[in-house]
Design an enzyme around this catalytic site. Structure first.
Site, PDB file in Angstrom:
ATOM      1  N   GLU A   5       0.825  -1.233   0.000  1.00 20.37           N
ATOM      2  CA  GLU A   5       0.000   0.000   0.000  1.00 20.37           C
ATOM      3  C   GLU A   5       0.850   1.269   0.000  1.00 20.37           C
ATOM      4  OE1 GLU A   5      -3.384   0.168   2.559  1.00 20.37           O
ATOM      5  OE2 GLU A   5      -4.191  -1.694   1.773  1.00 20.37           O
TER       6      GLU A   5
HETATM    7  C1  LIG Z   1       3.142  -9.548   0.551  1.00 16.55           C
HETATM    8  C2  LIG Z   1       2.779  -8.571  -0.492  1.00 16.55           C
HETATM    9  C3  LIG Z   1       1.438  -8.405  -0.827  1.00 16.55           C
HETATM   10  C4  LIG Z   1       1.080  -7.543  -1.874  1.00 16.55           C
HETATM   11  N1  LIG Z   1      -0.211  -7.496  -2.301  1.00 16.55           N
HETATM   12  C5  LIG Z   1      -0.495  -6.840  -3.454  1.00 16.55           C
HETATM   13  C6  LIG Z   1      -1.789  -6.936  -4.056  1.00 16.55           C
HETATM   14  O1  LIG Z   1      -2.697  -7.587  -3.535  1.00 16.55           O
HETATM   15  N2  LIG Z   1      -2.004  -6.302  -5.233  1.00 16.55           N
HETATM   16  C7  LIG Z   1      -1.037  -5.581  -5.846  1.00 16.55           C
HETATM   17  O2  LIG Z   1      -1.274  -5.047  -6.902  1.00 16.55           O
HETATM   18  N3  LIG Z   1       0.197  -5.439  -5.290  1.00 16.55           N
HETATM   19  C8  LIG Z   1       0.488  -6.062  -4.130  1.00 16.55           C
HETATM   20  N4  LIG Z   1       1.738  -5.953  -3.572  1.00 16.55           N
HETATM   21  C9  LIG Z   1       2.729  -5.118  -4.213  1.00 16.55           C
HETATM   22  C10 LIG Z   1       3.157  -3.911  -3.397  1.00 16.55           C
HETATM   23  O3  LIG Z   1       2.204  -2.911  -3.483  1.00 16.55           O
HETATM   24  C11 LIG Z   1       4.531  -3.521  -3.948  1.00 16.55           C
HETATM   25  O4  LIG Z   1       5.434  -4.447  -3.432  1.00 16.55           O
HETATM   26  C12 LIG Z   1       4.925  -2.127  -3.616  1.00 16.55           C
HETATM   27  O5  LIG Z   1       4.190  -1.253  -4.400  1.00 16.55           O
HETATM   28  C13 LIG Z   1       6.408  -1.875  -3.827  1.00 16.55           C
HETATM   29  O6  LIG Z   1       6.849  -2.320  -5.072  1.00 16.55           O
HETATM   30  P1  LIG Z   1       8.168  -3.203  -5.181  1.00 16.55           P
HETATM   31  O7  LIG Z   1       8.073  -4.279  -4.175  1.00 16.55           O
HETATM   32  O8  LIG Z   1       8.329  -3.558  -6.578  1.00 16.55           O
HETATM   33  O9  LIG Z   1       9.333  -2.244  -4.707  1.00 16.55           O
HETATM   34  P2  LIG Z   1      10.054  -1.121  -5.588  1.00 16.55           P
HETATM   35  O10 LIG Z   1       9.048  -0.291  -6.282  1.00 16.55           O
HETATM   36  O11 LIG Z   1      11.135  -1.746  -6.375  1.00 16.55           O
HETATM   37  O12 LIG Z   1      10.680  -0.207  -4.449  1.00 16.55           O
HETATM   38  C14 LIG Z   1      11.898  -0.538  -3.786  1.00 16.55           C
HETATM   39  C15 LIG Z   1      12.202   0.558  -2.774  1.00 16.55           C
HETATM   40  O13 LIG Z   1      12.368   1.815  -3.425  1.00 16.55           O
HETATM   41  C16 LIG Z   1      11.581   2.784  -2.792  1.00 16.55           C
HETATM   42  N5  LIG Z   1      11.132   3.760  -3.795  1.00 16.55           N
HETATM   43  C17 LIG Z   1      10.575   3.532  -4.992  1.00 16.55           C
HETATM   44  N6  LIG Z   1      10.314   4.696  -5.606  1.00 16.55           N
HETATM   45  C18 LIG Z   1      10.717   5.681  -4.775  1.00 16.55           C
HETATM   46  C19 LIG Z   1      10.730   7.114  -4.833  1.00 16.55           C
HETATM   47  N7  LIG Z   1      10.269   7.796  -5.879  1.00 16.55           N
HETATM   48  N8  LIG Z   1      11.260   7.769  -3.799  1.00 16.55           N
HETATM   49  C20 LIG Z   1      11.747   7.124  -2.731  1.00 16.55           C
HETATM   50  N9  LIG Z   1      11.740   5.794  -2.624  1.00 16.55           N
HETATM   51  C21 LIG Z   1      11.247   5.078  -3.624  1.00 16.55           C
HETATM   52  C22 LIG Z   1      10.425   2.033  -2.190  1.00 16.55           C
HETATM   53  O14 LIG Z   1       9.887   2.753  -1.093  1.00 16.55           O
HETATM   54  C23 LIG Z   1      11.112   0.756  -1.748  1.00 16.55           C
HETATM   55  O15 LIG Z   1      11.692   0.960  -0.490  1.00 16.55           O
HETATM   56  C24 LIG Z   1       2.097  -6.792  -2.518  1.00 16.55           C
HETATM   57  C25 LIG Z   1       3.419  -6.917  -2.133  1.00 16.55           C
HETATM   58  C26 LIG Z   1       3.768  -7.793  -1.150  1.00 16.55           C
HETATM   59  C27 LIG Z   1       5.210  -7.946  -0.799  1.00 16.55           C
END
Ligand SMILES: Cc1cc2nc3c(=O)[nH]c(=O)nc-3n(C[C@H](O)[C@H](O)[C@H](O)COP(=O)(O)OP(=O)(O)OC[C@H]3O[C@@H](n4cnc5c(N)ncnc54)[C@H](O)[C@@H]3O)c2cc1C
Length: 829
Positions: free
Chosen positions: A503
């Site tokens: 989220e």
């Molecule tokens: C257990 C679990 C359940 C989930 N459930 C769902 C679901 O039901 N439906 C769905 O659609 N998604 C779901 N997600 C996805 C979740 O919303 C994403 O994991 C999240 O949006 C982060 O994306 P990412 O993991 O690819 O991290 P990345 O986007 O690769 O981010 C890596 C890091 O970089 C930081 N970052 C990225 N951009 C910036 C910025 N501009 N400035 C500063 N920091 C930044 C982030 O804060 C993070 O710390 C789930 C994820 C998990 C792990």
């Protein structure tokens, strides 16, 4: 000379008054005229000087106070520059900014929070029906769920629990009654998720997700009548298990960049040609995905043949896809840090689906991002703030109890200062987190979709929960580390990073969203200035910009002066609420001071850094921290009032407010230390901290009082941990803990008698010696006391035990039990 000094002081006083109360320009102009005339008369300027002064005044006064002149000579030029430097916003950025509502955050951002208004917001209350649901089905399903069975043996909720959740309508809490849902308030929904989360993370998440941003919420806001009539009753009764798939391997935080796509085309459905789309997607991390029957899917829709209209790139679109539809690949699982809730990838390649699978029908093609952003705030206000507050409550209850039952160095560990420090922190954070949960859910119940507040609540509640679980783990020592049915903290520790990541991952939420969105949405004038510059033209733009811009200057000046005046008067002039509790009045004053300082600092930062502030995430993250602390303090003070000013809770409030104000001060200090324009930083520091930084961290004595609340049974502990599931059964590990805790306290006088007897040499403890029995035989304690003491010892030994396993961790036995369960004949045999 004295006369000059008196006039100078009087002039400064008048100017400060005008700025403090944000006087209109006309009043400033008149005051300037009167001051000039008074100076001229008092100092007997020469005729020539008087003439020059008069001329300058006559020249400037109309320009400032006659709007038409001011626009022409000043604001229109500023508007032209503003238009040039203001970066263009993408459609998705615009939709994110426009989404949701502003609420108490706007008051905080104004620098002048109206505490009367805040305390007039009615205290959120559960309905009788919601309370009955909590006391009935919620208690029952918690009792039915064994988290070790869920996380280790099955890695899923047992079928009986799934069925119970469906039958009792847990998946339809946000669905109105007319569709067969429970139609609960946000507070009711939050209370249910809270209780379930304190029993099992998988239980909490599995109920939380269908009630958060997903098919039901989107259908309620945007669905066609046919879609609502078909799906909502099925979702309410658990006949459909929903999931929502946005994230893909290439697009996580930058979700608007999803590469998944659909092409509008015609295709055959049941022998009939229909308008539809061929969709290709590759999603991951989708919660409930592996067991979902209804897939909410986000993808970018293209219409190259213009079958829907003129636009070829329609934008992000949300559709509902039955998971048994040919071409949908779904069912495999991820293993998110051993959490047992269902989560996995799904994909499809050129899957044809009718156009009316788009949520809202074809009119909503391309409106998916607006729909998602519009619905984000409600779910984000509830899900993670609730599960985090629930986690903190459960940790406060079990850690306090364990710290009283577990002794080392002949002392309950909770009474050792080092442990007490961590325990007091858990208790105080828990109070604040519950306050934020209730206030934020209350906002949703008032019809708000608080975009910025939901980000604040999500970020800070998950971060504080992480602090709480770290503290709880430290206090439990090895007991928290060795997993097994008797470990009640280890699983919470393992899954904590999930809440941090979902989220809106926390780093992004803190450094990009809270202040970034707040500065535009909550600021009283910035959005008006931006709209005038980018969305309006001609006279309308000129009038709107002039009004917002001049008010903005007055607002900045006023906040700077107020921050300074509060700084030199130790906040004595800060507003306090009418009829507010006398014991918390000074906290409102301090918060008013920091609100003025924040608003001033925010304006000066935006002026000094302009658009670059968005990229200076370290600065904007800290600005967001200050705004957040102001919200957390507000919620804490309101909670104290709403709960009826329980004096026993005061140590918690005192610890929390001091901690938050101190953190806000630290964030401001760090902004000033890293401010790119050093001269401006110095001026800001003089204005905000004229007598130095006066806020101090919470006192150790306060921390001790907070720890005491969770080390003693009683109303304060029950209030603090209210809403958690407390098993009544002593065969349950946390049920035993609760009994052992009460027994340990009841037996303290007996323990004291034993200690004294040992000291006097009346009984000699040793290996295998039952000291209690010896004491009974020597008539140091009565038979009744001995039996109480024996029971306490049995419970204590039960509590401190940890699990051990056969070499294969019992996997063979588990596999055979599950296999038998799946084979009815074997079961019958
Ligand atoms: C257990 C679990 C359940 C989930 N459930 C769902 C679901 O039901 N439906 C769905 O659609 N998604 C779901 N997600 C996805 C979740 O919303 C994403 O994991 C999240 O949006 C982060 O994306 P990412 O993991 O690819 O991290 P990345 O986007 O690769 O981010 C890596 C890091 O970089 C930081 N970052 C990225 N951009 C910036 C910025 N501009 N400035 C500063 N920091 C930044 C982030 O804060 C993070 O710390 C789930 C994820 C998990 C792990």
């Amino acid at each position: 000379m004295l006369e000059i000094a008196v006039f100078a002081v009087a002039t400064v006083f008048v100017l400060v008054l005008l700025a403090y109360f944000q006087a209109p320009i006309l009043v400033w102009t008149l005051a300037a005229g009167v001051l000039l005339a008074t100076w001229a008369a008092a100092l007997q300027f020469s005729g020539q000087t008087n003439a020059v002064l008069f001329f300058v005044f006559i020249l400037i006064a109309p320009v400032l106070s006659v709007p038409a002149l001011r626009r022409r000579l000043v604001s229109d030029h500023v508007l032209a520059v503003f238009r040039r430097i203001l970066p263009d916003m993408s459609q998705t950025e615009k939709e994110a900014i426009d989404a949701g509502t502003v609420w108490w955050d706007a008051d905080l951002f104004s620098g002048k929070p109206d505490w009367n208004k805040m305390l007039a917001i009615p205290a959120p209350q559960l309905s009788a029906e919601e309370q009955a649901f909590l006391d009935g089905p919620c208690e029952d399903v918690c009792a039915m769920t064994n988290d070790w069975e869920v996380t280790h043996e099955r890695q899923d909720l047992p079928p009986r629990v799934w069925q119970y959740l469906k039958d009792k309508g847990f998946f339809g809490m946000i669905i109105p009654k007319k569709y067969g849902g429970l139609g609960f308030s946000a507070l009711g929904h939050s209370a249910v998720v809270l209780k379930l989360s304190t029993r099992s993370n998988a239980l909490g998440v599995s109920v939380m997700v269908p009630n958060s941003l997903g098919p039901a919420e989107l259908l309620l806001h945007y669905g066609t009548d046919a879609q609502k009539d078909h799906y909502l009753p099925r979702l309410a009764k658990g006949l459909e298990i929903p999931c929502f798939a946005l994230t893909s391997p290439e697009a996580g935080s930058d979700a608007a960049a999803i590469p998944d796509y659909g092409i509008v085309c015609k295709g055959m459905v049941q022998g009939r040609e229909v308008l539809g789309m061929r969709v290709t997607w590759d999603k991951r991390y989708i919660t409930l995905g592996p067991v979902a029957t209804l897939l909410g899917l986000a993808f970018r829709l293209y219409d190259p043949e213009h079958l829907l209209g003129e636009k070829a790139d329609l934008g992000i679109t949300c559709a509902l896809v039955p998971t048994n539809h040919p071409g949908v690949n779904i069912g495999r699982r991820h293993l998110p840090l051993n959490a047992a809730f269902q989560n996995g990838p799904n994909s499809g390649r050129d899957v044809f689906m009718p156009i009316d699978w788009i949520i809202g029908g074809k009119d909503y093609a391309g409106k998916g991002w607006m729909m998602l952003m519009g619905c984000l705030a409600a779910g984000r206000s509830i899900s993670l703030p609730t599960s985090s507050a629930g986690g903190a409550k459960a940790l406060a209850r079990v850690t306090g109890a364990y710290a009283r039952v577990r002794s080392q160095f002949k002392t309950p560990i909770g009474k050792l200062e080092g442990v007490e420090e961590a325990l007091g922190r858990i208790a105080a954070n828990c109070y604040m987190m519950d306050a934020v949960r209730v206030m934020t859910a209350g906002a949703v119940d008032l019809g708000e979709k608080p975009a910025v507040i939901s980000a604040i609540a999500k970020y800070h509640m998950t971060e504080r929960a992480r602090l709480c679980v770290n503290d709880a783990m430290d206090i439990h020592g090895g007991k928290g580390i060795c997993l097994g049915p008797n470990n009640w903290v280890g699983r919470g520790y393992q899954v904590m990073p999930v809440g941090i990541t979902v989220e809106g991952a926390n780093i992004l939420t803190r450094t990009l969203i809270i202040f970034g969105q707040g500065a535009i949405r909550c600021h009283p004038y910035v959005l008006r200035e931006m709209r005038a510059a980018k969305e309006m033209t001609g006279a309308a733009a000129s009038v709107e910009f002039d009004d917002a811009f001049t008010s903005h200057i007055g607002h900045t000046l006023s906040n700077g002066v107020r921050a300074f005046v509060h700084g030199i008067t130790s906040s004595r002039l800060g507003q306090v609420p009418r009829g507010g509790a006398p014991e918390t009045r000074h906290y409102y004053r301090f918060t008013s001071r920091l609100a003025a300082a924040f608003a001033f600092l925010a304006d000066v930062s935006m002026l000094a850094m302009g658009g670059a502030l968005k990229r200076k995430e370290k600065i904007s993250g800290r600005l967001g921290d200050v705004l957040s602390m102001l919200y957390l303090v507000s919620a804490t003070l309101k909670h104290y009032e709403d709960q009826g000013r329980n004096k026993e809770d005061l140590p918690l409030i005192r610890w929390v407010v001091r901690d938050l104000l101190y953190h806000a001060q630290e964030a401001i200090d760090q902004i000033l230390s890293n401010f790119p324009v050093k001269s401006v930083a110095t001026l800001l520091r003089w204005t905000i901290f004229p007598l130095g930084m006066s806020f101090r961290p919470p006192l150790d004595s306060r921390n001790r009082e907070c720890a005491k609340i969770v080390l003693e049974p009683g109303a304060a502990r029950d209030r603090l941990t209210g809403g958690v599931y407390v098993p009544k059964n002593e065969s349950d590990p946390t049920g035993v803990l609760e009994a052992a805790f009460l027994a340990a306290i009841a037996c303290e006088p007996i323990d004291e008698k034993l200690r004294k007897a040992v000291k006097k040499g009346k009984i000699v403890p040793g290996p295998g010696v039952d000291s209690g029995l010896l004491a009974k035989e020597n008539q140091i304690i009565s038979a009744e006391e001995y039996s109480l003491w024996q029971r306490k010892e049995t419970l204590r030994r039960n509590v401190i035990k940890v699990d051990d396993f056969p070499q294969d961790f019992g996997r063979a036995e588990i596999a055979s039990t599950l296999a038998q369960e799946k084979t009815p004949t074997a079961k019958a045999a």
